[in-house]
Scaffold this active site. Structure first.
Site, PDB file in Angstrom:
ATOM      1  N   MET A 130       0.847  -1.197   0.000  1.00  0.00           N
ATOM      2  CA  MET A 130       0.000   0.000   0.000  1.00  0.00           C
ATOM      3  C   MET A 130       0.885   1.250   0.000  1.00  0.00           C
ATOM      4  SD  MET A 130      -3.416  -0.917   2.048  1.00  0.00           S
ATOM      5  CE  MET A 130      -2.800  -0.718   3.699  1.00  0.00           C
ATOM      6  N   LEU A 184       8.561  -2.889  11.723  1.00  0.00           N
ATOM      7  CA  LEU A 184       8.408  -1.744  10.820  1.00  0.00           C
ATOM      8  C   LEU A 184       7.008  -1.770  10.212  1.00  0.00           C
ATOM      9  CD1 LEU A 184      11.833  -1.534   8.953  1.00  0.00           C
ATOM     10  CD2 LEU A 184      11.142  -0.534  11.126  1.00  0.00           C
ATOM     11  N   SER A 185       6.423  -0.593  10.078  1.00  0.00           N
ATOM     12  CA  SER A 185       5.085  -0.466   9.518  1.00  0.00           C
ATOM     13  C   SER A 185       4.932   0.954   8.979  1.00  0.00           C
ATOM     14  CB  SER A 185       4.044  -0.707  10.622  1.00  0.00           C
ATOM     15  OG  SER A 185       2.783  -0.217  10.207  1.00  0.00           O
ATOM     16  N   GLY A 236       4.489 -10.402   3.865  1.00  0.00           N
ATOM     17  CA  GLY A 236       5.227 -10.389   5.119  1.00  0.00           C
ATOM     18  C   GLY A 236       4.577 -11.256   6.183  1.00  0.00           C
ATOM     19  N   GLN A 246     -10.554  -2.497   2.111  1.00  0.00           N
ATOM     20  CA  GLN A 246     -10.096  -3.154   3.333  1.00  0.00           C
ATOM     21  C   GLN A 246     -10.028  -2.216   4.529  1.00  0.00           C
ATOM     22  OE1 GLN A 246      -6.268  -4.157   1.435  1.00  0.00           O
ATOM     23  NE2 GLN A 246      -5.325  -3.708   3.408  1.00  0.00           N
ATOM     24  N   HIS A 263       9.233  -3.632   3.470  1.00  0.00           N
ATOM     25  CA  HIS A 263       8.900  -3.846   2.057  1.00  0.00           C
ATOM     26  C   HIS A 263      10.170  -4.180   1.273  1.00  0.00           C
ATOM     27  CE1 HIS A 263       5.628  -0.872   3.279  1.00  0.00           C
ATOM     28  NE2 HIS A 263       4.926  -1.900   2.852  1.00  0.00           N
TER      29      HIS A 263
HETATM   30  P1  AMP Z   1       1.499  -2.933   3.508  1.00  0.00           P
HETATM   31  O1  AMP Z   1       2.056  -1.902   2.577  1.00  0.00           O
HETATM   32  O2  AMP Z   1       1.550  -2.540   4.952  1.00  0.00           O
HETATM   33  O3  AMP Z   1       0.170  -3.472   3.062  1.00  0.00           O
HETATM   34  O4  AMP Z   1       2.497  -4.171   3.424  1.00  0.00           O
HETATM   35  C1  AMP Z   1       2.812  -4.770   2.192  1.00  0.00           C
HETATM   36  C2  AMP Z   1       3.521  -6.059   2.460  1.00  0.00           C
HETATM   37  O5  AMP Z   1       4.706  -5.820   3.209  1.00  0.00           O
HETATM   38  C3  AMP Z   1       2.655  -7.043   3.274  1.00  0.00           C
HETATM   39  O6  AMP Z   1       2.833  -8.349   2.768  1.00  0.00           O
HETATM   40  C4  AMP Z   1       3.242  -6.905   4.654  1.00  0.00           C
HETATM   41  O7  AMP Z   1       3.090  -8.077   5.440  1.00  0.00           O
HETATM   42  C5  AMP Z   1       4.705  -6.664   4.344  1.00  0.00           C
HETATM   43  N1  AMP Z   1       5.351  -5.983   5.477  1.00  0.00           N
HETATM   44  C6  AMP Z   1       4.926  -4.859   6.099  1.00  0.00           C
HETATM   45  N2  AMP Z   1       5.747  -4.566   7.139  1.00  0.00           N
HETATM   46  C7  AMP Z   1       6.696  -5.538   7.165  1.00  0.00           C
HETATM   47  C8  AMP Z   1       7.821  -5.793   8.012  1.00  0.00           C
HETATM   48  N3  AMP Z   1       8.132  -5.008   9.042  1.00  0.00           N
HETATM   49  N4  AMP Z   1       8.573  -6.883   7.736  1.00  0.00           N
HETATM   50  C9  AMP Z   1       8.276  -7.682   6.701  1.00  0.00           C
HETATM   51  N5  AMP Z   1       7.235  -7.501   5.864  1.00  0.00           N
HETATM   52  C10 AMP Z   1       6.446  -6.438   6.101  1.00  0.00           C
END
Ligand code: AMP
Length: 284
Positions: free
Chosen positions: A30, A184-185, A147, A61, A37
């Protein structure tokens, strides 16, 4: 240099069948990209001839308009990030392109979407499964990367592709954390300085479960109570859930008799953080 493709019609032209002969890897995101990522993109880069990173903040979502509207995004910065990571294509469709009208057909994820985060975010995993299904149909990758941080999402997507016979391999990638354990987020950037100090409490609580289970504890209620002592008594911190579930079907365990997943969600200020830790008994 990463190429930007911003329409479904163009990604289809850009990835003709000939190119699919080379292994194609998709990393759905996203945006607001970070080292978590990067770890997914790196893994895809190692295993695939062509790497596509999708960036799409999926309205389906989000259960709260404020969360959707407050979600961080900067396509230009993300594009540069993907270039540095060696991604071939960033696929960033508009919401109008993805949903020209509200979808009549969505993916029902059943019981898998009801526990853990699903209990507090009704419809969330249906939205996730629907957009992932669409992305898999549009890009048609050989491998797709997710992830482990989002354990429930990963489990649902594994079932999604198995149940619908989607010809794609799903690769789970370990969670990347800051030095103090905070996963991380993209949402971390919304934490105030003070809240950032409190945020690792979730990982600390989950890690307490891991140590307890390693030491031979078997009663989930007692383990959980000890873990919750790690969460500071602070007005801006609120635990949403902390559970010990089976890693395979994510059902709560009544007794620890093998590996379990400790999973939780914590509100810090107005930011909701999730994390999970794999726990197993130490072999003697
Ligand atoms: P998002 O942009 O938050 O929807 O995440 C996109 C992808 O990156 C998803 O598959 C998440 O699980 C993965 N992801 C997000 N944060 C992490 C992290 N700290 N470590 C590994 N993968 C991550």
């Amino acid at each position: 240099m990463t190429e930007l493709v911003d329409a479904i019609s163009r990604i289809r032209q850009r990835l003709p069948a000939r190119e699919r002969a080379t292994r194609l890897g998709l990393v759905p995101t996203m945006g607001a990209l970070h080292a978590g990522h990067a770890s997914l993109i790196n893994r895809a880069r190692q295993e695939c001839g062509i790497v596509v990173v999708s960036i799409f903040v999926n309205p389906l979502q989000f259960d709260s308009r404020a969360d959707l509207e407050g979600y961080p995004h900067d396509l230009e910065v993300d594009l540069q990030f993907c270039s540095r990571m060696g991604a071939d294509i960033v696929f960033a469709p508009t919401a109008e392109d993805m949903y020209p009208e509200p979808p009549a057909c969505t993916v029902d994820v059943g019981r898998l979407g009801e526990g853990l985060c699903g209990r507090f975010r009704p419809g969330h995993f249906q939205g996730v499964a629907t957009v992932v299904m669409k992305l898999l149909q549009i890009v048609q990758p050989g491998l797709a990367y997710f992830g482990e941080k989002d354990a429930q999402q990963l489990a649902i997507i594994r079932r999604l592709v198995a149940d619908f016979n989607v010809p794609v391999g799903i690769v789970g990638v370990p969670t990347i954390r800051d030095g103090d354990g905070l996963a991380l987020s993209s949402r971390n950037r919304r934490l105030s300085e003070g809240d950032r100090v409190l945020a690792p409490a979730l990982y600390q609580a989950l890690d307490t479960v891991r140590r307890d289970v390693a030491a031979g504890a078997t009663d989930p209620a007692a383990i959980r109570a000890r873990a919750l002592e790690e969460v500071p008594q602070d007005a801006s911190v609120k635990i949403e859930y902390l559970e010990l579930v089976s890693p395979s079907d994510l059902r709560p365990v009544e007794r620890v008799a093998g590996p379990v997943l400790a999973a939780g969600a914590l509100w810090v200020g107005g930011v909701r953080l999730i994390d999970n830790v794999y726990c197993e008994q130490e072999r003697i």
